[in-house]
Scaffold this motif. Structure first.
Motif, PDB file in Angstrom:
ATOM      1  N   VAL A  13       0.779  -1.127  -0.138  1.00 42.54           N
ATOM      2  CA  VAL A  13       0.033   0.118   0.045  1.00 42.54           C
ATOM      3  C   VAL A  13       0.828   1.303   0.060  1.00 42.54           C
ATOM      4  O   VAL A  13       0.426   2.040  -0.627  1.00 42.54           O
ATOM      5  CB  VAL A  13      -0.749  -0.046   1.170  1.00 42.54           C
ATOM      6  CG1 VAL A  13      -1.467   1.449   1.425  1.00 42.54           C
ATOM      7  CG2 VAL A  13      -1.979  -0.888   1.170  1.00 42.54           C
ATOM      8  N   ALA A  14       2.008   1.264   0.760  1.00 37.99           N
ATOM      9  CA  ALA A  14       2.937   2.534   0.840  1.00 37.99           C
ATOM     10  C   ALA A  14       3.386   2.641  -0.472  1.00 37.99           C
ATOM     11  O   ALA A  14       3.501   3.937  -1.022  1.00 37.99           O
ATOM     12  CB  ALA A  14       3.979   2.285   1.806  1.00 37.99           C
ATOM     13  N   LEU A  15       4.145   1.675  -1.302  1.00 38.89           N
ATOM     14  CA  LEU A  15       4.528   1.869  -2.426  1.00 38.89           C
ATOM     15  C   LEU A  15       3.577   2.395  -3.450  1.00 38.89           C
ATOM     16  O   LEU A  15       3.951   3.496  -4.215  1.00 38.89           O
ATOM     17  CB  LEU A  15       5.218   0.570  -3.157  1.00 38.89           C
ATOM     18  CG  LEU A  15       6.423   0.159  -2.221  1.00 38.89           C
ATOM     19  CD1 LEU A  15       6.842  -1.168  -2.484  1.00 38.89           C
ATOM     20  CD2 LEU A  15       7.585   1.017  -2.481  1.00 38.89           C
ATOM     21  N   GLY A  16       2.290   1.640  -3.656  1.00 40.69           N
ATOM     22  CA  GLY A  16       1.499   2.110  -4.621  1.00 40.69           C
ATOM     23  C   GLY A  16       1.059   3.500  -4.322  1.00 40.69           C
ATOM     24  O   GLY A  16       0.639   4.296  -5.188  1.00 40.69           O
ATOM     25  N   PHE A  17       0.658   3.628  -3.064  1.00 46.49           N
ATOM     26  CA  PHE A  17       0.069   5.147  -2.742  1.00 46.49           C
ATOM     27  C   PHE A  17       0.982   5.994  -2.692  1.00 46.49           C
ATOM     28  O   PHE A  17       0.786   7.016  -3.204  1.00 46.49           O
ATOM     29  CB  PHE A  17      -0.465   4.923  -1.043  1.00 46.49           C
ATOM     30  CG  PHE A  17      -1.051   6.245  -0.548  1.00 46.49           C
ATOM     31  CD1 PHE A  17      -1.964   6.588  -0.886  1.00 46.49           C
ATOM     32  CD2 PHE A  17      -0.147   7.016   0.180  1.00 46.49           C
ATOM     33  CE1 PHE A  17      -2.520   7.717  -0.452  1.00 46.49           C
ATOM     34  CE2 PHE A  17      -0.514   8.283   0.713  1.00 46.49           C
ATOM     35  CZ  PHE A  17      -2.009   8.563   0.175  1.00 46.49           C
ATOM     36  N   GLY A  18       2.368   6.024  -2.646  1.00 39.91           N
ATOM     37  CA  GLY A  18       3.360   6.852  -2.760  1.00 39.91           C
ATOM     38  C   GLY A  18       3.557   7.109  -4.097  1.00 39.91           C
ATOM     39  O   GLY A  18       3.596   8.413  -4.558  1.00 39.91           O
ATOM     40  N   LEU A  19       3.617   6.313  -4.914  1.00 37.75           N
ATOM     41  CA  LEU A  19       3.666   6.514  -6.338  1.00 37.75           C
ATOM     42  C   LEU A  19       2.407   7.351  -6.821  1.00 37.75           C
ATOM     43  O   LEU A  19       2.531   8.277  -7.897  1.00 37.75           O
ATOM     44  CB  LEU A  19       3.761   5.272  -7.347  1.00 37.75           C
ATOM     45  CG  LEU A  19       5.264   4.567  -6.679  1.00 37.75           C
ATOM     46  CD1 LEU A  19       4.978   3.093  -7.770  1.00 37.75           C
ATOM     47  CD2 LEU A  19       6.421   5.373  -7.532  1.00 37.75           C
ATOM     48  N   ALA A  20       1.080   7.080  -6.289  1.00 37.87           N
ATOM     49  CA  ALA A  20       0.026   7.636  -7.002  1.00 37.87           C
ATOM     50  C   ALA A  20       0.024   9.103  -6.539  1.00 37.87           C
ATOM     51  O   ALA A  20      -0.386  10.204  -7.262  1.00 37.87           O
ATOM     52  CB  ALA A  20      -1.333   6.884  -6.461  1.00 37.87           C
ATOM     53  N   ALA A  21       0.533   9.454  -5.053  1.00 42.59           N
ATOM     54  CA  ALA A  21       0.754  10.823  -4.787  1.00 42.59           C
ATOM     55  C   ALA A  21       1.694  11.475  -5.562  1.00 42.59           C
ATOM     56  O   ALA A  21       1.441  12.789  -5.805  1.00 42.59           O
ATOM     57  CB  ALA A  21       0.997  10.705  -3.069  1.00 42.59           C
ATOM     58  N   ALA A  22       2.903  10.976  -5.788  1.00 44.42           N
ATOM     59  CA  ALA A  22       3.963  11.725  -6.425  1.00 44.42           C
ATOM     60  C   ALA A  22       3.374  11.988  -8.056  1.00 44.42           C
ATOM     61  O   ALA A  22       3.802  13.153  -8.380  1.00 44.42           O
ATOM     62  CB  ALA A  22       5.082  10.672  -6.567  1.00 44.42           C
ATOM     63  N   VAL A  23       2.412  11.138  -8.432  1.00 43.76           N
ATOM     64  CA  VAL A  23       1.985  11.666  -9.715  1.00 43.76           C
ATOM     65  C   VAL A  23       0.609  12.353  -9.802  1.00 43.76           C
ATOM     66  O   VAL A  23       0.508  13.395 -10.582  1.00 43.76           O
ATOM     67  CB  VAL A  23       1.694  10.042 -10.512  1.00 43.76           C
ATOM     68  CG1 VAL A  23       1.082  10.747 -11.986  1.00 43.76           C
ATOM     69  CG2 VAL A  23       3.097   9.726 -10.912  1.00 43.76           C
ATOM     70  N   GLY A  24      -0.128  11.881  -8.937  1.00 43.21           N
ATOM     71  CA  GLY A  24      -1.595  12.490  -8.897  1.00 43.21           C
ATOM     72  C   GLY A  24      -1.716  14.058  -8.368  1.00 43.21           C
ATOM     73  O   GLY A  24      -2.422  14.738  -8.942  1.00 43.21           O
ATOM     74  N   ILE A  25      -0.920  14.338  -7.337  1.00 41.99           N
ATOM     75  CA  ILE A  25      -1.051  15.546  -6.906  1.00 41.99           C
ATOM     76  C   ILE A  25      -0.428  16.797  -7.861  1.00 41.99           C
ATOM     77  O   ILE A  25      -1.149  17.696  -8.185  1.00 41.99           O
ATOM     78  CB  ILE A  25      -0.242  15.714  -5.397  1.00 41.99           C
ATOM     79  CG1 ILE A  25      -1.012  14.929  -4.471  1.00 41.99           C
ATOM     80  CG2 ILE A  25      -0.204  17.247  -4.919  1.00 41.99           C
ATOM     81  CD1 ILE A  25      -0.374  14.852  -3.179  1.00 41.99           C
ATOM     82  N   PRO A  26       0.785  16.741  -8.302  1.00 39.01           N
ATOM     83  CA  PRO A  26       1.078  17.472  -9.375  1.00 39.01           C
ATOM     84  C   PRO A  26       0.302  17.516 -10.626  1.00 39.01           C
ATOM     85  O   PRO A  26      -0.040  18.582 -11.195  1.00 39.01           O
ATOM     86  CB  PRO A  26       2.400  16.841  -9.698  1.00 39.01           C
ATOM     87  CG  PRO A  26       3.035  16.117  -8.586  1.00 39.01           C
ATOM     88  CD  PRO A  26       1.951  15.525  -8.139  1.00 39.01           C
ATOM     89  N   ALA A  27      -0.361  16.423 -11.024  1.00 35.13           N
ATOM     90  CA  ALA A  27      -1.148  16.295 -12.100  1.00 35.13           C
ATOM     91  C   ALA A  27      -2.440  17.010 -11.662  1.00 35.13           C
ATOM     92  O   ALA A  27      -3.307  17.892 -12.671  1.00 35.13           O
ATOM     93  CB  ALA A  27      -1.650  14.951 -12.499  1.00 35.13           C
TER      94      ALA A  27
END
Length: 308
Positions: free
Chosen positions: A121-135
């Motif tokens: 969860v930490a890996l998938g969620f961290g990648l989603a935050a790194a991409v989703g928030i700037p997007a």
């Protein structure tokens, strides 16, 4: 010659100084004025509001009591050996007496399974935050990007998490990266949408001031947009982490390996219903802790009260 000395009426009303008072000698004889008696007395204590106390304690207690009662009735009328609350409690004591044992890749304690799921969860969620928030910032800031990506988001967001899992297995050729990919693609949408909505709701006066001051895009992002969008962004993070925790259980049931979802499926294959019920409570408690932690984080960084 006669000289006249005129005294001001204000000076006439003042008391005459004692001898030596003008030189600071009389200050030593001055005594502090005693405080009024009312100020010395302590303020009365606020009486305990028993009604508010019972309103906070009694409803949750009754809710859990109702759950246990229904559970007991279902177990008494079951013909398939559904475990009672007492039997499940005794099994839970056995399970949690050694939660970190390891007897092979398919026989590990519940502690290792929870930690493995949290790692994914930490890996998938961290990648989603790194991409989703700037997007989300970019989509909310520029109308062209908003018109470009809004149809894609509307199309892909309702897709079931399990529909993304075969794509991950095909592309990444492994169960673990496929589960992380499924978490990523399902938890990115709340962060993108909430961040973009927050950017679009920034008052136009703020942006007009930025134009007048001729601020750079970086200054607009860090000084205007980020503080204003932070409550929306944290709401998206809360929704995303809840989605990620739901997805990982379903993904691990299909991919296998070590994880709380695989543990549920393995116990079902062993017809150990008590352990399945224990796993349900563990999943709920972990999700509740994650939600509570993010509520505290949102409260610490925003001025508004965050409600669960």
């Amino acid at each position: 010659m006669v000289s006249a000395v005129f005294h001001s009426p204000l000076n006439a009303s003042l008391p005459l100084p004692h001898a030596g008072e003008g030189r600071g000698e009389g200050a030593a004889h001055a005594k502090a004025t005693p405080l009024p008696r009312a100020e010395k007395e302590k303020k009365p204590r606020t009486p305990l509001d028993l009604r508010a106390f019972w309103m906070r304690v009694l409803p949750p207690f009754l809710g859990f009591g109702l759950l246990v009662l229904v559970w007991e009735l279902v177990a008494m009328n079951s013909t398939t050996g559904f475990p009672t609350p007492l039997a499940t409690w005794q099994q839970a004591l056995t399970v949690f007496s050694d939660p970190f044992y390891s007897k092979g890749p398919n026989d590990q304690g519940v502690g290792w399974n929870v930690l493995s799921s949290l790692q994914r969860v930490a890996l998938g969620f961290g990648l989603a935050a790194a991409v989703g928030i700037p997007a989300g910032f970019a989509i909310g800031r520029f109308e062209f990007l908003s018109r470009m990506f809004n149809p894609l988001i509307s199309l892909l967001r309702p897709v079931s998490p399990l529909a993304w899992l075969p794509i991950g297995l095909l592309v990444f050729k492994g169960a673990n990266p496929a589960a992380i990919w499924t978490i990523f693609i399902c938890s990115i949408w709340p962060m993108v949408i909430n961040t973009a909505v927050g950017v679009q709701r920034v008052p136009s006066d703020y942006m007009n001031v930025a134009k007048v001051l001729n601020l750079s895009e970086w200054k607009i992002l860090t000084k205007i947009l980020f503080p204003a969008v932070l409550p929306y962004m944290l709401t998206g993070v809360r929704l995303a982490v809840g989605t990620a925790w739901l997805v990982i259980v379903a993904a691990e049931m299909l991919t296998g390996g070590v994880g709380i979802g695989f543990w549920v499926w393995d116990e079902w294959n062993n017809l150990n219903v008590a352990n399945i019920i224990i796993a349900i409570f563990v999943i709920g408690i972990v999700g509740l802790v994650l939600e509570f932690a993010l509520i505290k984080l949102a409260t610490a960084f925003t001025f508004e009260e965050v409600k669960s």
